[in-house]
Write an enzyme that holds these catalytic residues in place. Structure first.
Site, PDB file in Angstrom:
ATOM      1  N   MET A   1      18.985 -83.113 -95.678  1.00 24.69           N
ATOM      2  CA  MET A   1      20.304 -83.775 -95.559  1.00 24.69           C
ATOM      3  C   MET A   1      21.188 -83.055 -94.533  1.00 24.69           C
ATOM      4  O   MET A   1      22.381 -82.850 -94.772  1.00 24.69           O
ATOM      5  CB  MET A   1      21.005 -83.825 -96.935  1.00 24.69           C
ATOM      6  CG  MET A   1      20.256 -84.678 -97.934  1.00 24.69           C
ATOM      7  SD  MET A   1      20.884 -84.557 -99.604  1.00 24.69           S
ATOM      8  CE  MET A   1      20.035 -83.119-100.221  1.00 24.69           C
TER       9      MET A   1
ATOM     10  N   ASP B   1      14.550 -94.707-106.868  1.00 28.59           N
ATOM     11  CA  ASP B   1      15.524 -94.189-105.901  1.00 28.59           C
ATOM     12  C   ASP B   1      15.262 -94.777-104.523  1.00 28.59           C
ATOM     13  O   ASP B   1      14.170 -95.245-104.242  1.00 28.59           O
ATOM     14  CB  ASP B   1      15.374 -92.658-105.817  1.00 28.59           C
ATOM     15  CG  ASP B   1      16.452 -91.956-106.614  1.00 28.59           C
ATOM     16  OD1 ASP B   1      17.088 -92.605-107.455  1.00 28.59           O
ATOM     17  OD2 ASP B   1      16.657 -90.748-106.384  1.00 28.59           O
TER      18      ASP B   1
ATOM     19  N   LYS C   1      20.864 -94.366-104.086  1.00 31.35           N
ATOM     20  CA  LYS C   1      22.235 -93.932-103.759  1.00 31.35           C
ATOM     21  C   LYS C   1      22.164 -92.949-102.609  1.00 31.35           C
ATOM     22  O   LYS C   1      21.753 -91.816-102.750  1.00 31.35           O
ATOM     23  CB  LYS C   1      22.945 -93.340-104.954  1.00 31.35           C
ATOM     24  CG  LYS C   1      22.148 -92.312-105.690  1.00 31.35           C
ATOM     25  CD  LYS C   1      22.939 -91.823-106.864  1.00 31.35           C
ATOM     26  CE  LYS C   1      22.183 -90.755-107.596  1.00 31.35           C
ATOM     27  NZ  LYS C   1      21.636 -89.721-106.751  1.00 31.35           N
TER      28      LYS C   1
HETATM   29  N1  SAH Z   1      13.429 -84.727-103.529  1.00 28.39           N
HETATM   30  C1  SAH Z   1      13.307 -84.978-102.114  1.00 28.39           C
HETATM   31  C2  SAH Z   1      14.570 -84.638-101.362  1.00 28.39           C
HETATM   32  C3  SAH Z   1      15.737 -85.535-101.733  1.00 28.39           C
HETATM   33  S1  SAH Z   1      17.159 -85.209-100.781  1.00 28.39           S
HETATM   34  C4  SAH Z   1      12.093 -84.212-101.581  1.00 28.39           C
HETATM   35  O1  SAH Z   1      11.554 -83.366-102.285  1.00 28.39           O
HETATM   36  O2  SAH Z   1      11.703 -84.469-100.454  1.00 28.39           O
HETATM   37  C5  SAH Z   1      17.022 -86.412 -99.493  1.00 28.39           C
HETATM   38  C6  SAH Z   1      16.659 -85.738 -98.200  1.00 28.39           C
HETATM   39  O3  SAH Z   1      15.273 -85.417 -98.175  1.00 28.39           O
HETATM   40  C7  SAH Z   1      16.869 -86.573 -96.948  1.00 28.39           C
HETATM   41  O4  SAH Z   1      18.207 -86.584 -96.527  1.00 28.39           O
HETATM   42  C8  SAH Z   1      15.988 -85.836 -95.985  1.00 28.39           C
HETATM   43  O5  SAH Z   1      16.594 -84.630 -95.568  1.00 28.39           O
HETATM   44  C9  SAH Z   1      14.806 -85.479 -96.863  1.00 28.39           C
HETATM   45  N2  SAH Z   1      13.736 -86.485 -96.793  1.00 28.39           N
HETATM   46  C10 SAH Z   1      13.281 -87.256 -97.784  1.00 28.39           C
HETATM   47  N3  SAH Z   1      12.249 -88.010 -97.368  1.00 28.39           N
HETATM   48  C11 SAH Z   1      12.062 -87.703 -96.073  1.00 28.39           C
HETATM   49  C12 SAH Z   1      11.132 -88.110 -95.077  1.00 28.39           C
HETATM   50  N4  SAH Z   1      10.171 -89.011 -95.335  1.00 28.39           N
HETATM   51  N5  SAH Z   1      11.223 -87.569 -93.860  1.00 28.39           N
HETATM   52  C13 SAH Z   1      12.151 -86.645 -93.572  1.00 28.39           C
HETATM   53  N6  SAH Z   1      13.054 -86.211 -94.465  1.00 28.39           N
HETATM   54  C14 SAH Z   1      13.011 -86.727 -95.702  1.00 28.39           C
END
Ligand code: SAH
Length: 276
Positions: A193, A54, A76
Site C-alpha cells: 500500500m 475481499d 473495501k
Molecule cells: N493480505 C495481503 C495484503 C493486503 S493489503 C497479502 O498478503 O498480500 C493490500 C496491498 O497488498 C495492496 O495495496 C498491495 O500493496 C498488495 N497487493 C495485494 N495483491 C497484490 C498483487 N497482486 N500485486 C501487487 N501488490 C499486491
C-alpha cells in the site's frame, strides 16, 4: 438457516454444515494466480456455506465453492466506497451464530495487512471458532516472478514488511528510522500500500539508504496483467509516475535485488512472463 444440523446430512450443504457448525475461516486467496491457492484453502472454500470476498481476491478461486454457497462481496479499498469493517465483523458473527460455515476470503495471506488481528479478536469475543488458512502473500508472489529471493546470506539478513498506509490519525511509519535499521541490519524492505505515499517514502528513506539502492515495483503480481519496473530509490516516485503504475503494487527495496540491476525492463518483463 436452522441452528441445528440435520441428524442425517443429505446434501453437500448439509454435510458441510454438519461437519463444521458455526465457525469462521480466514482464508488466504494468494496474490492473484488461482493456481497459488493452497490445498487447504481449496478444501475450506469447498466446505463453506457463506463466503465473504475481499476486493483483491481473484474471482477464479470461487470455482472451488459449492454451488449453493452464498457469496457476498465485501471489498473495501482505501478511499473508495466500501463495506465498513464493523459491518463485515457483525456479518461474520451473525452468520456463524446461525450455524453457517463462513469463509472470509482475503488477498494474499490473511495475516499480512488484512485486518485479521481485529477480526480474530471480534470473533473470539463473540465465542466463534476461528481458523486461519495461509495464502501466498503478494510480495512473495512478486519476488518469485522476478526470480529473486527475499533474503540472501550476502545482501539481506532479514525482511521488514511495512504498510505505506496508516490508520487515519496515526502518524504511520517512521521511514527514516526504518531506513537506518534496514541499512545497518541489512534488511530487505517490502512495502505494501505504498503507491499513494511513494514520494514521501522515497524522500524519507533517502535519509538512511543510498540513492542507488535497487527497487522493484510490481503491480498485479502473478496475474496475466502483471507489470514491473526496476529503478533506484532516488527514482521511485518518478518511475511510478512515468510507468503509470497504480495500486495494487508492492515496493521491494534492497540489495537483494542487485542481481536484477543489469537487466533492462524488457528483459525483466520476459523473466516475469517465463515464471507464470
Ligand atoms: N493480505 C495481503 C495484503 C493486503 S493489503 C497479502 O498478503 O498480500 C493490500 C496491498 O497488498 C495492496 O495495496 C498491495 O500493496 C498488495 N497487493 C495485494 N495483491 C497484490 C498483487 N497482486 N500485486 C501487487 N501488490 C499486491
Amino acid at each position: 438457516m436452522k441452528n441445528k444440523p440435520p441428524k442425517v446430512p443429505n446434501s453437500a450443504r448439509d454435510i458441510a454444515h454438519y461437519i463444521a457448525t458455526g465457525q469462521v475461516s480466514l482464508v488466504g486467496a494468494g496474490p492473484g494466480d488461482p493456481d497459488l491457492l493452497t490445498l487447504k484453502a481449496v478444501k475450506t472454500i469447498a466446505a463453506a456455506t457463506v463466503i465473504l470476498v475481499d476486493d483483491l481476491v481473484n474471482e477464479a478461486v470461487l470455482q472451488h465453492a459449492n454451488a449453493n454457497a452464498r457469496i457476498v462481496y465485501v471489498g473495501k479499498r482505501g478511499g473508495c466506497a466500501s463495506t465498513p469493517q464493523a459491518f463485515i465483523e457483525k456479518l461474520m458473527i451473525s452468520e456463524a451464530q446461525k450455524g453457517e460455515n463462513v469463509v472470509r476470503l482475503k488477498g494474499g495471506d490473511p495475516l499480512v495487512f488484512g485486518r485479521s488481528g481485529e477480526e480474530i479478536e471480534a470473533l473470539q469475543k463473540a465465542g466463534i471458532r476461528v481458523h486461519i488458512v495461509n495464502g501466498i502473500t503478494a510480495a512473495l508472489g512478486a519476488l518469485a516472478s522476478l526470480n529473486t529471493a527475499m533474503t540472501h546470506r550476502d545482501h539481506a539478513h532479514g525482511v521488514l514488511m511495512v504498510t505505506g498506509h496508516a490508520k487515519p490519525g496515526d502518524p504511520g511509519t517512521d521511514w527514516r528510522a526504518l531506513a537506518h535499521t534496514a541499512r545497518q541490519a541489512k534488511l530487505t524492505l517490502v512495502i505494501y500500500m505504498g503507491v499513494a505515499a511513494a514520494q514521501r517514502i522515497q524522500d524519507e528513506l533517502l535519509h538512511g539508504l543510498a540513492a542507488d539502492t535497487p527497487v522493484a515495483i510490481v503491480q498485479d503480481a502473478t496475474l496475466p496483467s502483471q507489470r514491473q519496473a526496476l529503478c533506484t530509490l532516488d527514482c521511485l516516485h518518478q518511475t511510478l509516475a512515468e510507468q503509470r503504475m497504480a495500486s495494487p503494487c508492492v515496493l521491494l527495496i534492497g540489495d537483494v535485488l542487485r542481481g536484477l540491476a543489469g537487466l533492462g525492463q524488457a528483459e525483466v518483463a520476459e523473466l516475469a512472463r517465463g515464471q507464470m
